[in-house]
Write a protein that holds these residues in place. Structure first.
Motif, PDB file in Angstrom:
ATOM      1  N   MET A  25      25.706  14.384  26.014  1.00 54.34           N
ATOM      2  CA  MET A  25      25.827  12.942  26.208  1.00 54.34           C
ATOM      3  C   MET A  25      26.869  12.581  27.275  1.00 54.34           C
ATOM      4  O   MET A  25      26.819  11.505  27.850  1.00 54.34           O
ATOM      5  CB  MET A  25      26.180  12.254  24.888  1.00 54.34           C
ATOM      6  CG  MET A  25      25.110  12.406  23.842  1.00 54.34           C
ATOM      7  SD  MET A  25      23.543  11.765  24.441  1.00 54.34           S
ATOM      8  CE  MET A  25      22.496  12.132  23.075  1.00 54.34           C
ATOM      9  N   LYS A  26      27.809  13.474  27.523  1.00 51.47           N
ATOM     10  CA  LYS A  26      28.839  13.191  28.512  1.00 51.47           C
ATOM     11  C   LYS A  26      28.327  13.432  29.944  1.00 51.47           C
ATOM     12  O   LYS A  26      28.698  12.722  30.870  1.00 51.47           O
ATOM     13  CB  LYS A  26      30.063  14.062  28.245  1.00 51.47           C
ATOM     14  CG  LYS A  26      31.238  13.744  29.128  1.00 51.47           C
ATOM     15  CD  LYS A  26      32.449  14.518  28.713  1.00 51.47           C
ATOM     16  CE  LYS A  26      33.637  14.113  29.572  1.00 51.47           C
ATOM     17  NZ  LYS A  26      34.835  14.807  29.187  1.00 51.47           N
ATOM     18  N   ASN A  27      27.479  14.443  30.121  1.00 51.82           N
ATOM     19  CA  ASN A  27      27.043  14.825  31.458  1.00 51.82           C
ATOM     20  C   ASN A  27      25.595  14.478  31.779  1.00 51.82           C
ATOM     21  O   ASN A  27      25.237  14.395  32.951  1.00 51.82           O
ATOM     22  CB  ASN A  27      27.247  16.324  31.665  1.00 51.82           C
ATOM     23  CG  ASN A  27      28.708  16.694  31.614  1.00 51.82           C
ATOM     24  OD1 ASN A  27      29.563  15.937  32.040  1.00 51.82           O
ATOM     25  ND2 ASN A  27      28.997  17.854  31.076  1.00 51.82           N
ATOM     26  N   ASP A  28      24.745  14.345  30.779  1.00 50.90           N
ATOM     27  CA  ASP A  28      23.335  14.030  31.015  1.00 50.90           C
ATOM     28  C   ASP A  28      23.172  12.507  31.021  1.00 50.90           C
ATOM     29  O   ASP A  28      22.951  11.890  29.983  1.00 50.90           O
ATOM     30  CB  ASP A  28      22.453  14.659  29.937  1.00 50.90           C
ATOM     31  CG  ASP A  28      22.493  16.171  29.987  1.00 50.90           C
ATOM     32  OD1 ASP A  28      22.896  16.710  31.025  1.00 50.90           O
ATOM     33  OD2 ASP A  28      22.123  16.810  28.989  1.00 50.90           O
ATOM     34  N   ILE A  29      23.295  11.913  32.186  1.00 51.00           N
ATOM     35  CA  ILE A  29      23.299  10.450  32.308  1.00 51.00           C
ATOM     36  C   ILE A  29      22.045   9.988  33.034  1.00 51.00           C
ATOM     37  O   ILE A  29      21.637  10.585  34.033  1.00 51.00           O
ATOM     38  CB  ILE A  29      24.553   9.979  33.081  1.00 51.00           C
ATOM     39  CG1 ILE A  29      25.812  10.373  32.303  1.00 51.00           C
ATOM     40  CG2 ILE A  29      24.519   8.481  33.307  1.00 51.00           C
ATOM     41  CD1 ILE A  29      27.091  10.111  33.063  1.00 51.00           C
ATOM     42  N   VAL A  30      21.446   8.932  32.513  1.00 47.58           N
ATOM     43  CA  VAL A  30      20.308   8.292  33.169  1.00 47.58           C
ATOM     44  C   VAL A  30      20.751   6.868  33.490  1.00 47.58           C
ATOM     45  O   VAL A  30      21.166   6.122  32.613  1.00 47.58           O
ATOM     46  CB  VAL A  30      19.061   8.270  32.253  1.00 47.58           C
ATOM     47  CG1 VAL A  30      17.927   7.518  32.915  1.00 47.58           C
ATOM     48  CG2 VAL A  30      18.651   9.681  31.892  1.00 47.58           C
ATOM     49  N   TRP A  31      20.683   6.518  34.765  1.00 48.22           N
ATOM     50  CA  TRP A  31      21.062   5.177  35.187  1.00 48.22           C
ATOM     51  C   TRP A  31      19.817   4.281  35.183  1.00 48.22           C
ATOM     52  O   TRP A  31      18.784   4.640  35.723  1.00 48.22           O
ATOM     53  CB  TRP A  31      21.669   5.202  36.587  1.00 48.22           C
ATOM     54  CG  TRP A  31      22.974   5.942  36.621  1.00 48.22           C
ATOM     55  CD1 TRP A  31      23.156   7.246  36.937  1.00 48.22           C
ATOM     56  CD2 TRP A  31      24.249   5.428  36.284  1.00 48.22           C
ATOM     57  NE1 TRP A  31      24.483   7.596  36.841  1.00 48.22           N
ATOM     58  CE2 TRP A  31      25.189   6.484  36.431  1.00 48.22           C
ATOM     59  CE3 TRP A  31      24.718   4.194  35.864  1.00 48.22           C
ATOM     60  CZ2 TRP A  31      26.537   6.328  36.187  1.00 48.22           C
ATOM     61  CZ3 TRP A  31      26.075   4.040  35.621  1.00 48.22           C
ATOM     62  CH2 TRP A  31      26.962   5.091  35.782  1.00 48.22           C
ATOM     63  N   ALA A  32      19.957   3.124  34.548  1.00 51.29           N
ATOM     64  CA  ALA A  32      18.854   2.166  34.515  1.00 51.29           C
ATOM     65  C   ALA A  32      19.433   0.759  34.451  1.00 51.29           C
ATOM     66  O   ALA A  32      20.540   0.544  33.970  1.00 51.29           O
ATOM     67  CB  ALA A  32      17.957   2.425  33.311  1.00 51.29           C
ATOM     68  N   LYS A  33      18.664  -0.185  34.939  1.00 53.58           N
ATOM     69  CA  LYS A  33      19.115  -1.579  34.915  1.00 53.58           C
ATOM     70  C   LYS A  33      19.044  -2.139  33.493  1.00 53.58           C
ATOM     71  O   LYS A  33      19.905  -2.894  33.071  1.00 53.58           O
ATOM     72  CB  LYS A  33      18.261  -2.403  35.873  1.00 53.58           C
ATOM     73  CG  LYS A  33      18.792  -3.773  36.141  1.00 53.58           C
ATOM     74  CD  LYS A  33      18.046  -4.437  37.274  1.00 53.58           C
ATOM     75  CE  LYS A  33      18.716  -5.754  37.618  1.00 53.58           C
ATOM     76  NZ  LYS A  33      18.117  -6.385  38.787  1.00 53.58           N
ATOM     77  N   TYR A  34      18.000  -1.712  32.738  1.00 53.13           N
ATOM     78  CA  TYR A  34      17.811  -2.214  31.382  1.00 53.13           C
ATOM     79  C   TYR A  34      17.709  -1.034  30.419  1.00 53.13           C
ATOM     80  O   TYR A  34      17.111  -0.002  30.748  1.00 53.13           O
ATOM     81  CB  TYR A  34      16.531  -3.056  31.295  1.00 53.13           C
ATOM     82  CG  TYR A  34      16.537  -4.219  32.274  1.00 53.13           C
ATOM     83  CD1 TYR A  34      17.321  -5.340  32.035  1.00 53.13           C
ATOM     84  CD2 TYR A  34      15.777  -4.163  33.429  1.00 53.13           C
ATOM     85  CE1 TYR A  34      17.335  -6.396  32.941  1.00 53.13           C
ATOM     86  CE2 TYR A  34      15.788  -5.201  34.341  1.00 53.13           C
ATOM     87  CZ  TYR A  34      16.576  -6.313  34.095  1.00 53.13           C
ATOM     88  OH  TYR A  34      16.594  -7.341  34.986  1.00 53.13           O
ATOM     89  N   PRO A  35      18.254  -1.163  29.206  1.00 57.39           N
ATOM     90  CA  PRO A  35      18.224  -0.054  28.243  1.00 57.39           C
ATOM     91  C   PRO A  35      16.829   0.461  27.919  1.00 57.39           C
ATOM     92  O   PRO A  35      16.635   1.656  27.706  1.00 57.39           O
ATOM     93  CB  PRO A  35      18.881  -0.639  26.984  1.00 57.39           C
ATOM     94  CG  PRO A  35      19.707  -1.779  27.477  1.00 57.39           C
ATOM     95  CD  PRO A  35      19.010  -2.304  28.695  1.00 57.39           C
ATOM     96  N   GLU A  36      15.836  -0.415  27.923  1.00 61.32           N
ATOM     97  CA  GLU A  36      14.474   0.032  27.595  1.00 61.32           C
ATOM     98  C   GLU A  36      13.864   0.905  28.692  1.00 61.32           C
ATOM     99  O   GLU A  36      12.847   1.563  28.481  1.00 61.32           O
ATOM    100  CB  GLU A  36      13.550  -1.155  27.272  1.00 61.32           C
ATOM    101  CG  GLU A  36      13.499  -2.228  28.309  1.00 61.32           C
ATOM    102  CD  GLU A  36      14.593  -3.304  28.167  1.00 61.32           C
ATOM    103  OE1 GLU A  36      14.616  -4.192  29.010  1.00 61.32           O
ATOM    104  OE2 GLU A  36      15.405  -3.250  27.244  1.00 61.32           O
ATOM    105  N   GLN A  37      14.493   0.978  29.855  1.00 70.06           N
ATOM    106  CA  GLN A  37      14.028   1.851  30.935  1.00 70.06           C
ATOM    107  C   GLN A  37      14.492   3.299  30.747  1.00 70.06           C
ATOM    108  O   GLN A  37      14.002   4.197  31.421  1.00 70.06           O
ATOM    109  CB  GLN A  37      14.526   1.342  32.290  1.00 70.06           C
ATOM    110  CG  GLN A  37      13.922   0.023  32.706  1.00 70.06           C
ATOM    111  CD  GLN A  37      14.518  -0.473  34.014  1.00 70.06           C
ATOM    112  OE1 GLN A  37      15.692  -0.266  34.297  1.00 70.06           O
ATOM    113  NE2 GLN A  37      13.692  -1.135  34.816  1.00 70.06           N
ATOM    114  N   VAL A  38      15.420   3.500  29.846  1.00 68.12           N
ATOM    115  CA  VAL A  38      15.939   4.848  29.605  1.00 68.12           C
ATOM    116  C   VAL A  38      15.006   5.575  28.639  1.00 68.12           C
ATOM    117  O   VAL A  38      14.757   5.108  27.527  1.00 68.12           O
ATOM    118  CB  VAL A  38      17.370   4.800  29.013  1.00 68.12           C
ATOM    119  CG1 VAL A  38      17.871   6.197  28.709  1.00 68.12           C
ATOM    120  CG2 VAL A  38      18.310   4.066  29.951  1.00 68.12           C
TER     121      VAL A  38
END
Length: 119
Positions: A25-38
């Motif tokens: 959870m610290k290193n595997d990051i997904v950037w998205a504008k909205y939480p439902e896009q993750v």
């Protein structure tokens, strides 16, 4: 010891290789504008683990030995399966060019130092 002397040292080691490990959870990051896009991260409750053994020297690599599931690396297994069937055949290689894995490990066997970590 100078750096040239390291060419005669063989470093074997074994390490667990985990398939389908939980996301970090610290290193595997997904950037998205909205939480439902993750996308949801699928997690395997009991991931498969296999012990993998290999050795390296300045001039080459051994084959990897993947231990069967639920097998313990004891002295007998290490000597009969890993050293006899994986490591010793690599010392008989004759190639001197090309990819690292099929190359001759050492020029003069009497100068090689096997650095077992006794783990």
């Amino acid at each position: 010891m100078d750096i040239q002397g390291l060419g005669t040292y063989d470093f074997p080691n074994e390490s667990p290789f985990v398939f389908f490990s939980a996301p970090n959870m610290k290193n595997d990051i997904v950037w998205a504008k909205y939480p439902e896009q993750v996308p949801n991260a699928e997690v395997v409750k009991f991931p498969t683990k296999n012990m993998v053994w290999g050795a390296m020297i300045a001039s080459g690599l051994s084959s990897l030995h993947i231990m069967p599931d639920k097998v313990t690396m004891d002295a007998k297994y290490y000597q009969e399966e890993v050293l006899a069937k994986e490591f010793l055949p690599t010392l008989n290689r004759r190639g001197t060019t090309g990819p690292v894995s099929p190359r001759k490990m050492v020029e003069n066997m009497s100068e090689m130092i096997f650095m077992q970590d006794n783990a």
